[in-house]
Design a protein around this motif. Structure first.
Motif, PDB file in Angstrom:
ATOM      1  N   UNK A 334       0.865  -1.170   0.000  1.00  0.00           N
ATOM      2  CA  UNK A 334       0.000   0.000   0.000  1.00  0.00           C
ATOM      3  C   UNK A 334       0.900   1.218   0.000  1.00  0.00           C
ATOM      4  N   UNK A 335       0.731   2.066  -0.984  1.00  0.00           N
ATOM      5  CA  UNK A 335       1.557   3.246  -1.121  1.00  0.00           C
ATOM      6  C   UNK A 335       0.678   4.487  -1.118  1.00  0.00           C
ATOM      7  N   UNK A 336       1.223   5.560  -0.624  1.00  0.00           N
ATOM      8  CA  UNK A 336       0.539   6.841  -0.659  1.00  0.00           C
ATOM      9  C   UNK A 336       1.339   7.760  -1.551  1.00  0.00           C
ATOM     10  N   UNK A 337       0.776   8.144  -2.678  1.00  0.00           N
ATOM     11  CA  UNK A 337       1.494   8.955  -3.641  1.00  0.00           C
ATOM     12  C   UNK A 337       0.665  10.183  -3.997  1.00  0.00           C
ATOM     13  N   UNK A 338       1.304  11.296  -4.295  1.00  0.00           N
ATOM     14  CA  UNK A 338       0.547  12.493  -4.634  1.00  0.00           C
ATOM     15  C   UNK A 338      -0.190  12.325  -5.955  1.00  0.00           C
ATOM     16  N   UNK A 339      -1.485  12.679  -5.947  1.00  0.00           N
ATOM     17  CA  UNK A 339      -2.264  12.610  -7.170  1.00  0.00           C
ATOM     18  C   UNK A 339      -2.192  13.918  -7.935  1.00  0.00           C
ATOM     19  N   UNK A 340      -2.125  15.012  -7.221  1.00  0.00           N
ATOM     20  CA  UNK A 340      -2.011  16.323  -7.847  1.00  0.00           C
ATOM     21  C   UNK A 340      -1.063  17.168  -7.040  1.00  0.00           C
ATOM     22  N   UNK A 341      -0.575  18.216  -7.603  1.00  0.00           N
ATOM     23  CA  UNK A 341       0.322  19.146  -6.921  1.00  0.00           C
ATOM     24  C   UNK A 341      -0.415  20.468  -6.769  1.00  0.00           C
ATOM     25  N   UNK A 342      -0.548  20.919  -5.553  1.00  0.00           N
ATOM     26  CA  UNK A 342      -1.244  22.165  -5.284  1.00  0.00           C
ATOM     27  C   UNK A 342      -0.262  23.219  -4.815  1.00  0.00           C
ATOM     28  N   UNK A 343      -0.635  24.445  -5.024  1.00  0.00           N
ATOM     29  CA  UNK A 343       0.171  25.551  -4.543  1.00  0.00           C
ATOM     30  C   UNK A 343      -0.198  25.841  -3.096  1.00  0.00           C
ATOM     31  N   UNK A 344       0.666  26.591  -2.430  1.00  0.00           N
ATOM     32  CA  UNK A 344       0.401  26.955  -1.040  1.00  0.00           C
ATOM     33  C   UNK A 344      -0.848  27.807  -0.920  1.00  0.00           C
ATOM     34  N   UNK A 345      -1.237  28.506  -2.000  1.00  0.00           N
ATOM     35  CA  UNK A 345      -2.420  29.355  -1.942  1.00  0.00           C
ATOM     36  C   UNK A 345      -3.689  28.546  -1.737  1.00  0.00           C
ATOM     37  N   UNK A 346      -3.656  27.250  -2.079  1.00  0.00           N
ATOM     38  CA  UNK A 346      -4.828  26.405  -1.902  1.00  0.00           C
ATOM     39  C   UNK A 346      -5.008  25.954  -0.462  1.00  0.00           C
ATOM     40  N   UNK A 347      -4.029  26.181   0.385  1.00  0.00           N
ATOM     41  CA  UNK A 347      -4.099  25.768   1.777  1.00  0.00           C
ATOM     42  C   UNK A 347      -4.753  26.852   2.622  1.00  0.00           C
ATOM     43  N   UNK A 348      -5.543  26.425   3.595  1.00  0.00           N
ATOM     44  CA  UNK A 348      -6.221  27.348   4.495  1.00  0.00           C
ATOM     45  C   UNK A 348      -5.601  27.247   5.875  1.00  0.00           C
ATOM     46  N   UNK A 349      -5.258  28.379   6.461  1.00  0.00           N
ATOM     47  CA  UNK A 349      -4.672  28.401   7.802  1.00  0.00           C
ATOM     48  C   UNK A 349      -5.731  28.042   8.837  1.00  0.00           C
ATOM     49  N   UNK A 350      -5.386  27.131   9.715  1.00  0.00           N
ATOM     50  CA  UNK A 350      -6.279  26.692  10.782  1.00  0.00           C
ATOM     51  C   UNK A 350      -5.879  27.407  12.069  1.00  0.00           C
ATOM     52  N   UNK A 351      -6.833  28.082  12.673  1.00  0.00           N
ATOM     53  CA  UNK A 351      -6.599  28.777  13.938  1.00  0.00           C
ATOM     54  C   UNK A 351      -7.406  28.116  15.049  1.00  0.00           C
ATOM     55  N   UNK A 352      -7.143  28.520  16.266  1.00  0.00           N
ATOM     56  CA  UNK A 352      -7.771  27.884  17.427  1.00  0.00           C
ATOM     57  C   UNK A 352      -8.490  28.922  18.275  1.00  0.00           C
ATOM     58  N   UNK A 353      -9.745  28.637  18.630  1.00  0.00           N
ATOM     59  CA  UNK A 353     -10.541  29.480  19.516  1.00  0.00           C
ATOM     60  C   UNK A 353     -10.787  28.720  20.807  1.00  0.00           C
TER      61      UNK A 353
END
Length: 468
Positions: A334-353
Motif C-alpha cells: 500500500x503506497x501513498x502517492x501524490x495525485x495532484x500538486x497544489x500551490x500553497x495558496x490552496x491551503x487554508x490556515x487553521x486557527x484555534x478558539x
C-alpha cells in the motif's frame, strides 16, 4: 434577627448585640474578629459560627446549562458552531473579551458581530446598531463591505454600514471621557428617535493599545494603570447593565516563558505566575499556552467571558474536490502517492478558539478559519471540548514535506489532526492484517525482464564510445 438564630444562648445573643453583628457579619467574619468586637473568647465565637452554619439552609446551586436565562437578549455570531460553543451567541449585559496575537482574527470577529447584531429577531439578531471605538486605527469599512457581500447569513437589507457608529480614543483619558460623558447621551438619542436602530453592541478595539508606553515601568505607573482600568471597567459594567447591551473588548497577548513550578511551602498564598495559568492562557493544544492575555489580574477580574484566538501554524485542504493525495493500491503493498500538486495558496490556515472562562458557558476549544465572509468555525468532528480526549484510530499520517509545523520533535507525536495536510492511513479499515504484511510479495515482472536482458560490459563500453 436574634430570634431567627434559634438555640443561641442569651449570653451569645447579648454578645452579638453588643458587637452590632448580624447573621451575615458573623458568617463572613473570622472567629478572631468576632471575639474582638463582641469581647468574647475565640472559642465562644467559633461555636457561634458553627451553630449558624449547621442551622442555616443552603441554597440550591444551579449548573450553567440549567440556569433560567429567560428575558436575556442574545444575538448570533453569524456562525452556528460558534453560537453553540457560546451557549447561543453573544449575550447582552456582559463584557466579552476577545484576546489573541496579531493576525489571529480578533478584529474580524468584532466586525462580524457588528453586522450580525443588526439582523432582525427572527434571524437571531437584535435589530440594533453598534458603537465601534478604535484606539490605534480606523474602522476597516472595506472589510465590512466584503463580509456583507460574501456572508449569506448577513442580509444586505438589514446589515449596513450606516448602523455602525465609530469614534476614536487615543488615550485612556479620552476613553474615560467618551464612556462617562458622550456615550450615554448618544445611546439614549438612538433609542428615542424613530427610524434609528437602538445601540445593542459596544466594541473597543483594542484596550491594551491605550496602555503602551516607552517610559520605564514603576510601581507608580502600575498603580495608575490599575486605577484607569478599574474606572473603565466600572463604566463599562454600568453601561451594559443600564442599557442592556453587549460589550466586546479586544485585548492583546504577551509571550510566556515556561517555568518550573515548585510546591509553595514557604507561604500559604499562591503567586501570580501560578494563578495566571488558569485564567490568562489556553491549554487545548501544544504551544497554545505560550501566550497569555495582557493587562493582568485587575482586568481579568472585570470581564465575564474570555475568548482566546491563536494561530496554530497548521494548514488544511478544506474542499473535497480533487484531493491532494490519494491511495494507490497494488498487489504488493500500500503506497501513498501524490495525485495532484497544489500551490500553497490552496491551503487554508487553521486557527484555534478557546473559551478560557465564562459566567454563562463551559470552557471549550474549537478550530476556525478566516474567510472573506468572516470567521467560520469547523464542525464538531474537527474540534474538541477542553479536557476531552482527542485520541483517534490513526495509525499513519503522511504529511507534505514542504509544510513544517512550528513544533519540536517531542511535541509532534502528541497532536493528531486527521484532516491537516497529509493523508491518514487506517490499515484496519482496509482489511490488511499484520499476517498479510509479513507475507513475501510476488515477484515483479520488471525484475524478470531486467534479469534476462542485462547488457555485458563490452556492450556498455561500445555504447559509451558511440554517445560521447
Amino acid at each position: 434577627m436574634m430570634d431567627s438564630w434559634g438555640e443561641l444562648t442569651s449570653a451569645q445573643k447579648a454578645a452579638l448585640a453588643k458587637g452590632r453583628l448580624n447573621a451575615s457579619d458573623v458568617m463572613l467574619s473570622s472567629s478572631q474578629d468576632i471575639a474582638r468586637k463582641c469581647k468574647i473568647s475565640a472559642a465562644e465565637a467559633q461555636s457561634i459560627i458553627d451553630h449558624l452554619y449547621l442551622n442555616t439552609s443552603r441554597p440550591q446551586l444551579l449548573k450553567l446549562e440549567d440556569a433560567d436565562r429567560a428575558g436575556c437578549e442574545c444575538f448570533t455570531t453569524g456562525d452556528p458552531v460558534l453560537d453553540g460553543a457560546l451557549g447561543g451567541g453573544i449575550r447582552a449585559g456582559m463584557i466579552w473579551e476577545v484576546v489573541g496575537e496579531s493576525a489571529a482574527g480578533k478584529t474580524q470577529l468584532a466586525l462580524q458581530l457588528s453586522l450580525s447584531v443588526q439582523l432582525p429577531l427572527e434571524k437571531k439578531g437584535l435589530h440594533g446598531s453598534t458603537c465601534y471605538i478604535t484606539t490605534s486605527s480606523t474602522l476597516p469599512t472595506s472589510r465590512l463591505v466584503d463580509m456583507v457581500k460574501t456572508n449569506v447569513a448577513l442580509d444586505s437589507r438589514h446589515c449596513d454600514l450606516k448602523d455602525i457608529h465609530t469614534l476614536s480614543a487615543l488615550s485612556s483619558l479620552q476613553l474615560l471621557h467618551i464612556l462617562s460623558d458622550k456615550l450615554t447621551p448618544f445611546i439614549n438619542s438612538r433609542s428615542s428617535e424613530a427610524g434609528f436602530k437602538p445601540v445593542k453592541l459596544l466594541v473597543i478595539d483594542a484596550l491594551a493599545e491605550l496602555f503602551h508606553t516607552s517610559a520605564k515601568t514603576t510601581a507608580q505607573t502600575l498603580v495608575e494603570r490599575s486605577r484607569n482600568i478599574a474606572q473603565i471597567s466600572f463604566l463599562l459594567h454600568n453601561i451594559a447593565r443600564t442599557h442592556k447591551l453587549a460589550i466586546v473588548v479586544i485585548n492583546e497577548v504577551v509571550d510566556v516563558f515556561d517555568r518550573v513550578y515548585l510546591p509553595n511551602t514557604g507561604s500559604p498564598t499562591l503567586s501570580y505566575s501560578e494563578q495566571s495559568r488558569w485564567f490568562n492562557r489556553a491549554h487545548s493544544i501544544p504551544q497554545e499556552n505560550m501566550k497569555e492575555a495582557s493587562l493582568g489580574m485587575v482586568w481579568a477580574n472585570q470581564i465575564n467571558t474570555r475568548i482566546m484566538l491563536s494561530r496554530t501554524g497548521r494548514r488544511r485542504y478544506l474542499d473535497d474536490v480533487d484531493p491532494p493525495f490519494k491511495r494507490l493500491k497494488t498487489n504488493t503493498d500500500f503506497l501513498v502517492r501524490p495525485a495532484t500538486i497544489r500551490e500553497h495558496a490552496d491551503l487554508t490556515s487553521i486557527r484555534r478558539l478557546s473559551i478560557v472562562f465564562s459566567s454563562v458557558m463551559r470552557p471549550a476549544s474549537l478550530d476556525y478559519i478566516v474567510t472573506d465572509a468572516g470567521i467560520s468555525c469547523l464542525s464538531e468532528d474537527h474540534s474538541s471540548v477542553a479536557g476531552e480526549s482527542q485520541t483517534t484510530s490513526v495509525t499513519s499520517l503522511v504529511e507534505d514535506p514542504r509544510l513544517e509545523l512550528p513544533m519540536t520533535s517531542a511535541q509532534r507525536p502528541h497532536q493528531n489532526y486527521p484532516l491537516d495536510v497529509g493523508v491518514v492511513e487506517d490499515w484496519a479499515q482496509e482489511g490488511t492484517s499484520c499476517a498479510d504484511m509479513d507475507e513475501e510479495p510476488p515477484k515483479d515482472e520488471w525484475d524478470d525482464y531486467w534479469a534476462s536482458n542485462t547488457m555485458s560490459q563490452v556492450e556498455l563500453e561500445a555504447l559509451n564510445e558511440t554517445l560521447f
